[in-house]
Scaffold this active site. Structure first.
Site, short mmCIF file in Angstrom:
data_model
loop_
_atom_site.label_atom_id
_atom_site.label_comp_id
_atom_site.label_asym_id
_atom_site.label_seq_id
_atom_site.Cartn_x
_atom_site.Cartn_y
_atom_site.Cartn_z
N HIS A 162 -7.67 9.56 -2.04
CA HIS A 162 -7.00 9.49 -0.62
C HIS A 162 -8.08 10.17 0.22
O HIS A 162 -8.01 9.74 1.52
CB HIS A 162 -5.84 10.17 -0.65
CG HIS A 162 -5.01 9.89 0.69
ND1 HIS A 162 -3.38 9.72 0.11
CD2 HIS A 162 -4.93 9.29 1.57
CE1 HIS A 162 -2.94 9.11 1.32
NE2 HIS A 162 -3.74 9.15 2.16
N LYS B 53 -2.75 6.14 -4.35
CA LYS B 53 -3.89 6.83 -3.96
C LYS B 53 -3.77 8.23 -4.57
O LYS B 53 -2.62 8.73 -4.83
CB LYS B 53 -3.90 7.05 -2.48
CG LYS B 53 -4.04 5.77 -1.57
CD LYS B 53 -4.15 6.10 -0.02
CE LYS B 53 -3.87 4.67 0.74
NZ LYS B 53 -2.64 4.76 1.13
N ASP C 69 0.82 -1.27 0.24
CA ASP C 69 -0.06 -0.02 -0.01
C ASP C 69 1.04 1.26 -0.18
O ASP C 69 1.78 1.49 1.05
CB ASP C 69 -0.78 0.03 1.45
CG ASP C 69 -1.74 1.28 1.35
OD1 ASP C 69 -2.91 1.26 0.78
OD2 ASP C 69 -1.48 2.16 2.06
N TYR D 106 2.94 9.81 0.23
CA TYR D 106 4.10 9.07 0.91
C TYR D 106 5.39 9.42 0.39
O TYR D 106 6.58 9.00 1.12
CB TYR D 106 3.73 7.69 1.27
CG TYR D 106 2.49 7.18 1.74
CD1 TYR D 106 1.59 8.06 2.36
CD2 TYR D 106 1.99 5.89 1.45
CE1 TYR D 106 0.46 7.59 2.80
CE2 TYR D 106 0.87 5.44 2.04
CZ TYR D 106 -0.01 6.49 2.71
OH TYR D 106 -1.20 6.01 3.33
N1 NAP Z 1 -5.57 6.17 3.73
C1 NAP Z 1 -5.19 6.84 4.51
O1 NAP Z 1 -5.22 8.21 4.80
C2 NAP Z 1 -4.11 6.32 5.52
C3 NAP Z 1 -3.74 6.92 6.75
C4 NAP Z 1 -2.87 6.14 7.42
C5 NAP Z 1 -2.33 5.00 7.14
N2 NAP Z 1 -2.39 4.50 5.86
C6 NAP Z 1 -1.76 3.11 5.40
O2 NAP Z 1 -1.81 2.02 6.34
C7 NAP Z 1 -0.63 1.82 6.85
C8 NAP Z 1 -0.80 1.58 8.10
O3 NAP Z 1 -0.86 2.58 9.23
P1 NAP Z 1 0.12 3.45 10.21
O4 NAP Z 1 1.35 3.12 9.51
O5 NAP Z 1 -0.54 4.56 10.18
O6 NAP Z 1 -0.10 2.42 11.40
P2 NAP Z 1 0.49 1.03 11.97
O7 NAP Z 1 0.34 0.14 10.92
O8 NAP Z 1 -0.69 0.80 12.88
O9 NAP Z 1 1.64 1.37 12.84
C9 NAP Z 1 2.88 1.35 12.35
C10 NAP Z 1 3.74 1.65 13.43
O10 NAP Z 1 3.88 0.53 14.37
C11 NAP Z 1 5.25 0.21 14.36
N3 NAP Z 1 5.23 -1.17 14.14
C12 NAP Z 1 5.08 -2.14 13.27
N4 NAP Z 1 5.12 -3.29 13.61
C13 NAP Z 1 5.19 -3.44 14.88
C14 NAP Z 1 4.93 -4.58 15.92
N5 NAP Z 1 5.18 -5.76 15.37
N6 NAP Z 1 5.17 -4.19 17.12
C15 NAP Z 1 5.31 -3.08 17.47
N7 NAP Z 1 5.45 -2.04 16.83
C16 NAP Z 1 5.16 -1.95 15.45
C17 NAP Z 1 5.94 0.74 13.24
O11 NAP Z 1 7.21 1.04 13.44
P3 NAP Z 1 8.67 0.28 12.53
O12 NAP Z 1 8.38 0.73 11.09
O13 NAP Z 1 9.83 0.94 13.30
O14 NAP Z 1 8.26 -1.10 12.71
C18 NAP Z 1 5.14 2.01 12.85
O15 NAP Z 1 5.71 3.12 13.84
C19 NAP Z 1 0.13 3.05 6.52
O16 NAP Z 1 1.56 2.76 6.54
C20 NAP Z 1 -0.41 3.33 5.22
O17 NAP Z 1 0.21 2.54 4.03
C21 NAP Z 1 -3.26 5.28 5.09
C1 NAG Z 2 -7.06 10.50 6.00
O1 NAG Z 2 -7.60 11.20 7.07
C2 NAG Z 2 -7.06 11.51 8.19
C3 NAG Z 2 -7.78 11.99 9.25
O2 NAG Z 2 -8.94 11.02 9.48
C4 NAG Z 2 -5.89 12.36 7.85
O3 NAG Z 2 -4.92 12.55 8.82
C5 NAG Z 2 -5.29 12.01 6.59
O4 NAG Z 2 -4.17 12.90 6.42
C6 NAG Z 2 -6.13 11.70 5.31
N1 NAG Z 2 -5.45 11.42 4.31
C7 NAG Z 2 -5.43 12.44 3.28
C8 NAG Z 2 -4.48 12.53 2.47
O5 NAG Z 2 -6.63 13.03 3.05
#
Ligand code: NAP
Ligand code: NAG
Ligand code: NAG
Ligand code: NAG
Length: 312
Positions: free
Chosen positions: A112, A79, A45, A50
């Site tokens: 996004h 996205k 993803d 990013y």
């Molecule tokens: N659509 C959107 O707007 C949106 C918003 C947020 C996220 N996303 C997507 O969703 C993905 C995941 O969300 P996220 O990155 O916000 O949060 P997450 O996956 O819940 O957490 C990632 C964090 O947890 C740490 N981590 C990973 N595996 C671990 C484990 N096994 N034990 C302890 N800590 C661990 C990572 O550090 P290390 O890298 O050091 O392991 C990183 O700091 C994003 O990377 C992105 O691709 C999309």
């Molecule tokens: C998705 O929504 C969260 C708030 O809920 C925001 O922090 C993040 O930037 C958003 N992503 C985009 C690119 O709009």
């Protein structure tokens, strides 16, 4: 072990486990993607914003050209950033992302966020609606540039509005989802419409909390949750593995982010155990309900997905 999948309305299979890459720095992301592909991940993803599509594309090309992995085995999501939500801008943005990813198509392209902005993000665009952006998304789907299309950070109401007018229905939604923000209502609406559901921040996004100092006290980490810890201990697994497994057993697709080799493997090693009904129901009833990604930038716009929550 094979990753379980769910079937999109197009017939394509969406893996229920993939690698997130938000906050993966360009110098770290290449190794992270290599380690993930070597560990068995096939779903990656990313997003324009990013700023690591090029690096991810380099690694994908490396693996495809060397014959280690076939393109058809991969599931790549990127996205459309909200600086380009005008319908006529979608195709050019999509083609730019494909160029950086060095691919002919992505498996999934997402809007996004629902709120449109000027190119430089200096102001919101009051007049663009989600239905407008969706027309642009349908265009890239019809051209085969994206094999599936979907939305991120949308509300139930926005999903319903798009389904009402869509020529191509929504194939996937990606939103925040973890034990403290389980999204049962939105998931029910998605099931009704056959929309696959991807959970972001499955671990509570500890990386993000580092960025916004002070929020940590307000938002206890799901990784520190007592129920999660005791279930993990019983299975000889880590809290992260329990959190990921829980979402997979709910039928959701999960994209934990890591750039650490050990944790990349750990997060994938969730296919050899099963949570029982009692454990699932305990995890489903975790009390602490709150959104971590509150989306201040969306405030004040007609398409603010969280406007009803803000009024409460
Ligand atoms: N659509 C959107 O707007 C949106 C918003 C947020 C996220 N996303 C997507 O969703 C993905 C995941 O969300 P996220 O990155 O916000 O949060 P997450 O996956 O819940 O957490 C990632 C964090 O947890 C740490 N981590 C990973 N595996 C671990 C484990 N096994 N034990 C302890 N800590 C661990 C990572 O550090 P290390 O890298 O050091 O392991 C990183 O700091 C994003 O990377 C992105 O691709 C999309
Ligand atoms: C998705 O929504 C969260 C708030 O809920 C925001 O922090 C993040 O930037 C958003 N992503 C985009 C690119 O709009
Ligand atoms: C969508 O419908 C197909 C065919 O009925 C089904 O196999 C699949 O599980 C559904 N997917 C989702 C995400 O609801
Ligand atoms: C946007 C993209 O695909 N690649 C960028 C990744 O990040 C580096 C440094 O931040 C940029 O130079 C690339 O253009």
């Amino acid at each position: 072990m094979t990753v379980p999948t769910t079937t999109l309305p197009t017939g394509a299979k969406l893996p229920l486990l993939g690698l997130g890459t938000w906050l993966s720095k360009p110098d770290e992301v290449k190794n992270a993607v290599r380690e993930a592909l070597d560990a068995g991940y096939r779903y990656i993803d990313t997003a324009f914003i990013y700023k690591n599509e090029s690096e991810i594309g380099d690694v994908l090309q490396e693996y495809i050209c060397s014959g280690k992995i076939k393109r058809e085995e991969l599931f790549i999501t990127t996205k459309l950033f909200c600086s380009h939500n005008r319908p006529e801008e979608v195709e050019a943005e999509m083609r730019d992302s494909l160029g950086r990813l060095k691919l002919d198509y992505v498996d999934l392209y997402l809007i996004h966020g629902p709120v449109p902005f000027e190119h430089d993000m200096s102001a919101q665009l009051p007049d663009v609606r989600v239905e407008d952006t969706w027309r642009g998304m349908e265009g890239v789907f019809e051209k085969g540039l994206a094999k599936a299309i979907g939305v991120s950070n949308f509300s139930i109401e926005q999903v319903e509005r798009i389904q009402k007018v869509a020529k191509v229905p929504i194939h996937n939604i990606q939103v925040e989802c973890h034990i403290y923000f389980p999204q049962f209502d939105l998931h029910d609406v998605c099931k009704k419409h056959n929309i696959s559901f991807t959970a972001y921040a499955p671990l509570g996004s500890p990386g993000r909390l580092q960025q916004t100092a002070g929020k940590w006290e307000l938002s206890p980490s799901p990784l520190e949750d007592d129920t999660v810890k005791s279930i993990a201990e019983k299975h000889g697994k880590t809290p992260a593995q329990v959190l990921i497994r829980h979402l997979i057993q709910r039928g959701l697709s999960v994209i934990p982010k890591s750039v650490n080799e050990k944790r990349i493997k750990e997060n994938f090693d969730v296919l050899d155990f099963e949570l029982n009904e009692e454990e699932i129901s305990k995890l489903n009833s975790a009390k602490h309900c709150q959104r971590l990604f509150v989306g201040d930038l969306f405030k004040g716009h007609y398409e603010d997905p969280y406007k009803l929550e803000r009024k409460q």
